[in-house]
Design an enzyme around this catalytic site. Structure first.
Site, short mmCIF file in Angstrom:
data_model
loop_
_atom_site.label_atom_id
_atom_site.label_comp_id
_atom_site.label_asym_id
_atom_site.label_seq_id
_atom_site.Cartn_x
_atom_site.Cartn_y
_atom_site.Cartn_z
N GLU A 162 35.97 69.73 64.00
CA GLU A 162 36.02 69.36 65.64
C GLU A 162 36.60 69.65 66.78
OE1 GLU A 162 34.58 68.05 64.21
OE2 GLU A 162 34.97 65.63 64.56
N GLY A 165 31.35 58.48 61.47
CA GLY A 165 30.47 57.42 62.13
C GLY A 165 31.83 56.22 61.46
N CYS A 185 32.77 64.24 57.53
CA CYS A 185 33.13 63.01 57.34
C CYS A 185 31.84 62.00 56.98
CB CYS A 185 33.43 62.50 58.58
SG CYS A 185 35.26 60.83 58.32
N TYR A 186 31.93 60.94 57.41
CA TYR A 186 30.49 60.34 56.88
C TYR A 186 29.45 60.64 57.02
CZ TYR A 186 27.31 56.22 57.45
OH TYR A 186 26.06 55.28 57.64
N ASP A 192 32.42 66.87 90.14
CA ASP A 192 30.54 66.20 90.13
C ASP A 192 29.27 66.76 91.04
OD1 ASP A 192 31.70 65.85 87.46
OD2 ASP A 192 31.54 64.19 87.76
N HIS A 200 37.43 66.97 60.00
CA HIS A 200 36.18 67.20 61.10
C HIS A 200 37.42 68.40 61.64
CE1 HIS A 200 35.80 62.99 61.98
NE2 HIS A 200 36.06 62.17 61.36
N LYS A 227 32.11 68.05 80.94
CA LYS A 227 32.65 68.55 82.53
C LYS A 227 33.48 69.81 82.74
CE LYS A 227 34.85 65.61 85.82
NZ LYS A 227 34.48 64.00 86.17
#
Ligand code: XMP
Length: 546
Positions: free
Chosen positions: A204, A57, A84-85, A260, A202, A402
């Site tokens: 991710e 964050g 992280c945060y 979609d 991170h 998506k």
């Protein structure tokens, strides 16, 4: 597929990092279900989940307004991973200390990680003697981790990606340090008994070399069940659900021709066949060949009641004299709704509306706490139909991202060209024509746009580019063609690379391709005597010109 219950789900608390969604997606890629939740979700609610990840964050824990997790979370006994945060929050909330670091770390950082930690199994690790800090660590931030005697020559580092200024300088009681970098002596901490882990980098983002492995290790610590498998079983479960919900009723779907709404329509069609009517409102603002492709695709679905409403004239009339971008968007959005309503009234006994709402659409409206962003553009798409249409909603994709929708689309046999279609704004080419929209301008832009797209696909460069298109501005310039003076329009080419369309960079297209596109457009498109390439990132520009 096994039903996903909360006890199989990882809760990711969103503290406002631009990567929060990415954590959810990475966990799902590992076949475990994950959900993004508000940062202030109560511990009582979180108690039902398999594990919790605290995201990064933008905030600073020295400020009293900094977002915090419910402190009871740490007493639940379920595994927690702070990123992280999130790491700083764990340290802060459990009695450690976070201070502004002397050196900021942005981008790639090499770290040493302890081979003893379950979280770093299978990574490059060193024999960090991680000191346990049973009692408040010394004021200087506790003893920095050391290499064991004799191990100095065997330092093995991991390449990670970081973005932080603050750092943990004192760890909470019961924790040990399991990682360090040159600028930051405390890069990772853990309390194995309480299953609480924190990392400054991170996992991710792809730039962290073995980030996925770290997340996998956390899921192993959690003992998470692999219930998130998108494929035939997921489709069958949805089909059964939709059948039960609709019963003998009828449903309609507003098709835009995008991924979609098309995938949603295919799925609902599989469930209820002729009880579904799909309405494609052809605004006349689509790209070259697109409407024909949509018609062809849907004509192949057996028994589907598929209706095309040609409304080009209505749209052109409504847009006459409209030049202001926001006004343009509003006119198109409102007319679209009116025309769809008119068509739907022709049908008897319809009680359901199918929409291709995605997880990101659901989440942006309820989870993020970043405050209300200023309205840059009022987006319009068929998912934005008003709720007072008095239909019950069927939104089979509302749990999916998506790329997950694309997977389902492939499984359902949706044509590749639609499954891999780049995003296209609801108002279509109207927002790529600066100034008043006319039929002649639409035809000009359609042709130039098609040439650009064709050349990028032929050169193989399209694959790495998120979105690419042509824009027709409202200016003219002097040129010379066949010894004669011309006074024509330019075409602007726009191509961007991006992960999430929130920020974007202009694509570094090869000069050979640019040259070919320029030559073709000026030769093949009447009235165009100049081609320019937009080399602006977002911010300060946006992807679209209006
Ligand atoms: P901007 O121009 O805001 O675009 O940087 C970001 C992404 O959103 C798409 N876009 C839209 N999509 N309805 C949509 O469904 C809209 O009204 C709309 N306007 C922009 C744009 O193409 C890009 O992918």
């Amino acid at each position: 597929m096994e039903q996903n219950t909360q006890t199989d789900t990882i809760a990711v608390l969103d503290f406002g990092s631009q990567y929060s969604h990415l954590i959810v997606r990475r966990i799902r890629e590992l076949c475990v279900h994950a959900e993004l939740l508000r940062p202030d979700t109560s511990a009582d609610r979180l108690a039902g989940f398999a594990g919790v990840v605290l995201s990064g964050g933008p905030q600073n824990l020295s400020e009293s307004t900094a977002l915090k997790a419910d402190p009871k979370l740490y007493t639940l006994g379920i595994p927690v991973l702070g990123v992280c945060y999130g790491l700083q929050l764990i340290a802060h909330q459990l009695g450690g200390k976070v201070t502004a670091g002397n050196k900021r770390e942005y981008g790639p950082v090499r770290v040493e990680l302890s081979g003893k930690s379950e979280l770093f199994k299978g990574l490059n690790t060193t024999a960090l003697t991680s000191q346990k800090h049973h009692h408040p660590a010394s004021e200087d931030g506790g003893t920095p981790p050391q290499l064991r005697r004799g191990e100095e020559g065997k330092k093995r580092e991991e390449l990670t990606w970081m973005s932080h200024g603050d750092q943990v300088t004192k760890i909470p009681k019961g924790f040990s340090v399991t990682g360090k970098s040159d600028a930051c002596p405390i890069v990772a901490i853990e309390n194995v008994e309480q299953k609480i882990y924190g990392i400054q980098f991170h996992p991710e983002v792809k730039h962290t070399e073995h980030g996925t492995k770290v997340l996998q290790n956390f899921l192993t610590i959690v003992g998470a069940k692999k219930t998130w498998n998108l494929g035939k079983n997921w489709i069958e479960a949805q089909v059964e659900d939709i059948k039960t919900k609709v019963g003998s009723g009828r449903a309609i779907c507003a098709l835009s021709g995008g991924v979609d709404s098309t995938v949603a329509a295919y799925l609902v069609h599989r469930a209820i066949g002729k009880q579904l009517t799909c309405i494609y409102v052809d605004t006349g603002m689509m790209r070259l060949g697109e409407t024909e492709q949509i018609k062809k695709t849907f004509s192949k679905l057996p028994k589907l009641d598929f209706r095309v409403v040609d409304t080009e004239k209505e749209f052109l009339k409504a847009l006459r004299g409209v030049t202001e971008p926001e006004k343009k968007r509003k006119v198109i959005g409102e007319l679209f709704i009116r025309l769809f309503e008119k068509e739907s009234k022709k049908l008897k006994g319809v009680n359901f509306l199918v929409q291709g709402t995605l997880y990101t659409d659901v989440i942006t409206s309820g989870v993020s706490v970043g405050g209300k962003a200023s309205v840059i553009k009022s987006h319009h798409n068929v998912g934005g139909l008003p709720k007072d249409l008095k239909f019950k909603l069927i939104e089979p994709l509302r749990d999916l991202y998506k790329d997950e929708v694309r997977l389902i689309g492939k499984e359902l046999g949706v044509p590749e060209a639609i499954v891999n279609r780049q995003p296209f704004p609801g108002p279509g080419l109207a927002v790529r024509i600066i100034g008043e929209v006319t039929k002649a301008k639409l035809d000009t832009l359609r042709l130039a746009d098609a040439i650009f797209r064709e050349e990028l696909i032929t050169s193989g460069e399209a694959k790495g580019i998120a979105q690419y298109f042509a824009v027709l501005p409202d200016i003219r310039s002097v040129g010379v063609q066949g010894d004669a003076r011309t006074y024509g329009h330019p075409i602007i080419l726009r191509a961007v690379t991006t992960m999430d369309f929130m920020t974007a960079d202009w694509a570094r297209i090869s000069t050979d391709t640019l040259a070919k596109v320029s030559a073709r457009i000026t030769n093949e498109v009447a009235g165009i005597n100049r081609v320019a390439y937009d080399i602006t990132s977002k911010p300060p520009a946006t992807v679209e010109w209006e």
